[in-house]
Design a protein around this motif. Structure first.
Motif, PDB file in Angstrom:
ATOM      1  N   HIS A   7       0.831  -1.204   0.000  1.00  0.00           N
ATOM      2  CA  HIS A   7       0.000   0.000   0.000  1.00  0.00           C
ATOM      3  C   HIS A   7       0.870   1.261   0.000  1.00  0.00           C
ATOM      4  O   HIS A   7       1.703   1.433   0.890  1.00  0.00           O
ATOM      5  N   ARG A   8       0.671   2.116  -0.998  1.00  0.00           N
ATOM      6  CA  ARG A   8       1.497   3.324  -1.196  1.00  0.00           C
ATOM      7  C   ARG A   8       2.988   2.946  -1.248  1.00  0.00           C
ATOM      8  O   ARG A   8       3.839   3.674  -0.753  1.00  0.00           O
ATOM      9  N   GLU A  34       0.237  -0.627  -4.724  1.00  0.00           N
ATOM     10  CA  GLU A  34      -0.859   0.339  -4.862  1.00  0.00           C
ATOM     11  C   GLU A  34      -0.245   1.722  -4.765  1.00  0.00           C
ATOM     12  O   GLU A  34       0.685   1.945  -3.978  1.00  0.00           O
ATOM     13  N   ASP A  36      -1.286   6.254  -5.447  1.00  0.00           N
ATOM     14  CA  ASP A  36      -2.344   7.252  -5.621  1.00  0.00           C
ATOM     15  C   ASP A  36      -1.874   8.311  -6.613  1.00  0.00           C
ATOM     16  O   ASP A  36      -0.707   8.725  -6.554  1.00  0.00           O
ATOM     17  N   HIS A  49      -0.752  10.944  -2.233  1.00  0.00           N
ATOM     18  CA  HIS A  49      -2.043  10.564  -1.664  1.00  0.00           C
ATOM     19  C   HIS A  49      -2.963  11.752  -1.375  1.00  0.00           C
ATOM     20  O   HIS A  49      -4.117  11.778  -1.782  1.00  0.00           O
ATOM     21  N   ASN A 107      -1.951  -1.381  -8.867  1.00  0.00           N
ATOM     22  CA  ASN A 107      -3.254  -0.740  -8.634  1.00  0.00           C
ATOM     23  C   ASN A 107      -3.037   0.768  -8.596  1.00  0.00           C
ATOM     24  O   ASN A 107      -2.324   1.278  -7.724  1.00  0.00           O
ATOM     25  N   GLU A 109      -4.759   4.131  -7.894  1.00  0.00           N
ATOM     26  CA  GLU A 109      -5.960   4.752  -7.323  1.00  0.00           C
ATOM     27  C   GLU A 109      -6.026   6.201  -7.774  1.00  0.00           C
ATOM     28  O   GLU A 109      -5.127   6.997  -7.480  1.00  0.00           O
ATOM     29  N   LYS A 111      -7.110   9.738  -7.316  1.00  0.00           N
ATOM     30  CA  LYS A 111      -7.569  10.577  -6.197  1.00  0.00           C
ATOM     31  C   LYS A 111      -8.354  11.761  -6.765  1.00  0.00           C
ATOM     32  O   LYS A 111      -7.855  12.887  -6.850  1.00  0.00           O
ATOM     33  N   PHE A 142     -12.558   6.136  -5.139  1.00  0.00           N
ATOM     34  CA  PHE A 142     -13.768   6.343  -4.334  1.00  0.00           C
ATOM     35  C   PHE A 142     -14.822   7.076  -5.176  1.00  0.00           C
ATOM     36  O   PHE A 142     -15.984   7.115  -4.803  1.00  0.00           O
ATOM     37  N   LEU A 162     -13.770   1.734  -4.688  1.00  0.00           N
ATOM     38  CA  LEU A 162     -13.371   1.864  -3.284  1.00  0.00           C
ATOM     39  C   LEU A 162     -14.568   2.374  -2.484  1.00  0.00           C
ATOM     40  O   LEU A 162     -15.333   3.214  -2.980  1.00  0.00           O
ATOM     41  N   PHE A 207      -8.820  -2.991   2.204  1.00  0.00           N
ATOM     42  CA  PHE A 207      -7.717  -2.141   2.690  1.00  0.00           C
ATOM     43  C   PHE A 207      -8.002  -1.777   4.128  1.00  0.00           C
ATOM     44  O   PHE A 207      -9.163  -1.872   4.560  1.00  0.00           O
ATOM     45  N   PHE A 227      -4.443  -4.979   0.705  1.00  0.00           N
ATOM     46  CA  PHE A 227      -3.522  -3.842   0.660  1.00  0.00           C
ATOM     47  C   PHE A 227      -2.929  -3.708   2.046  1.00  0.00           C
ATOM     48  O   PHE A 227      -3.668  -3.660   3.033  1.00  0.00           O
TER      49      PHE A 227
HETATM   50  O1  G3P Z   1      -6.645   1.613  -2.517  1.00  0.00           O
HETATM   51  C1  G3P Z   1      -6.733   1.222  -1.187  1.00  0.00           C
HETATM   52  C2  G3P Z   1      -6.486   2.380  -0.266  1.00  0.00           C
HETATM   53  O2  G3P Z   1      -5.334   3.040  -0.698  1.00  0.00           O
HETATM   54  C3  G3P Z   1      -7.621   3.352  -0.217  1.00  0.00           C
HETATM   55  O3  G3P Z   1      -7.471   4.334   0.756  1.00  0.00           O
HETATM   56  O4  G3P Z   1      -6.848   6.550   1.591  1.00  0.00           O
HETATM   57  O5  G3P Z   1      -5.164   4.733   1.605  1.00  0.00           O
HETATM   58  O6  G3P Z   1      -5.854   5.789  -0.533  1.00  0.00           O
HETATM   59  P1  G3P Z   1      -6.279   5.389   0.853  1.00  0.00           P
END
Ligand code: G3P
Ligand code: MG
Length: 243
Positions: A7-8, A34, A36, A49, A107, A109, A111, A142, A162, A207, A227
């Motif tokens: 994640h990130r 993953e 953003d 992010h 992945n 994401e 934003k 999201f 999401l 996540f 994640f």
């Molecule tokens: O994609 C899963 C997760 O990253 C979603 O929440 O806020 O960490 O980007 P966030």
């Protein structure tokens, strides 16, 4: 087997959404990363992010108000200053150029929940196509309208929605908007939920799964992926899940 997405990058041990966090994910043996994305003032796809740079860099202000060159003056690793050298906010392109030489899944994401970034979907898809990464990329947001748009622009790239709160009949909803997977907040995920998702052939990737008991639970449920900020720990837990 449940896949592990860093994640990130590997945000638990490295500065989030930086190249060293992504390299660490590969070193730790994650199945994917993953990250953003947002747009800079001059329309570059940058990997970050928050809508502002305040939390993750030594600067302050909105991402959308800086050109890419201006963003380069800030240190995205300043919270880890005692451990790592200065790191810059990466371009999505840098990550894609690197990931091509690895077996990692991706992945991205988008934003775009609060700021519309009108051209973000098209730009991200163009970049994925330029690096021929369509088959190992999942787009998520999201902002579910954005996923409808992505599906329209590139029907061959997987999409996922999401969400934080439980959805009514998520299998019907996800198909109605033309997406492929659910990326739920983990508290909305139960064993029957995962079973139903499997019956409907909808992927479930919760996540953010950081604690060992939660990892064990998600592996036992058989979710498609998790994640996690700690891919190395997750790999160990996954290996030992039957012991
Ligand atoms: O994609 C899963 C997760 O990253 C979603 O929440 O806020 O960490 O980007 P966030
Ligand atoms: Mg994210």
């Amino acid at each position: 087997m449940t896949k592990i997405f860093a994640h990130r990058g590997s945000a638990g041990t490295h500065p989030e959404n930086t190249m060293i966090a992504f390299w660490e994910a590969e070193r730790a043996g994650a199945d994917g990363i993953e990250l953003d994305v947002q747009l800079s003032k001059d329309g570059q796809i940058v990997v970050i992010h928050d809508e502002t740079i305040d939390r993750t860099t030594d600067g302050t202000g909105w991402v959308k108000d800086f050109t890419y060159r201006e963003l380069q003056q800030f240190n995205a690793a300043y919270k880890f200053a005692d451990q790592y050298d200065v790191c810059r906010i990466p371009l999505l392109e840098e990550v894609l150029a690197w990931i091509r030489s690895t077996p990692l899944l991706l992945n991205i994401e988008l934003k775009n929940g609060f700021i519309a970034y009108e051209t973000l979907e098209q730009k991200v898809i163009d970049m994925i196509q330029r690096y021929q990464l369509e088959e190992r990329t999942v787009l998520s947001s999201f902002n579910h309208n954005s996923m409808v748009f992505c599906r329209h622009l590139a029907p061959n790239i997987e999409t996922a929605i999401l969400y934080m709160e439980p959805l009514y009949d998520p299998w019907k909803y996800v198909r109605a908007i033309g997406a492929d997977g659910l990326h739920p907040y983990h508290r909305t995920v139960s064993e029957p939920f995962v079973r139903q998702a499997r019956n409907h052939r909808v992927a479930v990737r919760p996540f953010t799964i950081n604690k060992e008991p939660l990892m064990q639970k998600m592996f036992r449920y058989g979710v498609d992926a998790i994640f996690t900020d700690y891919p190395l720990k997750a790999k160990k837990v996954r290996q030992n899940k039957k012991t």
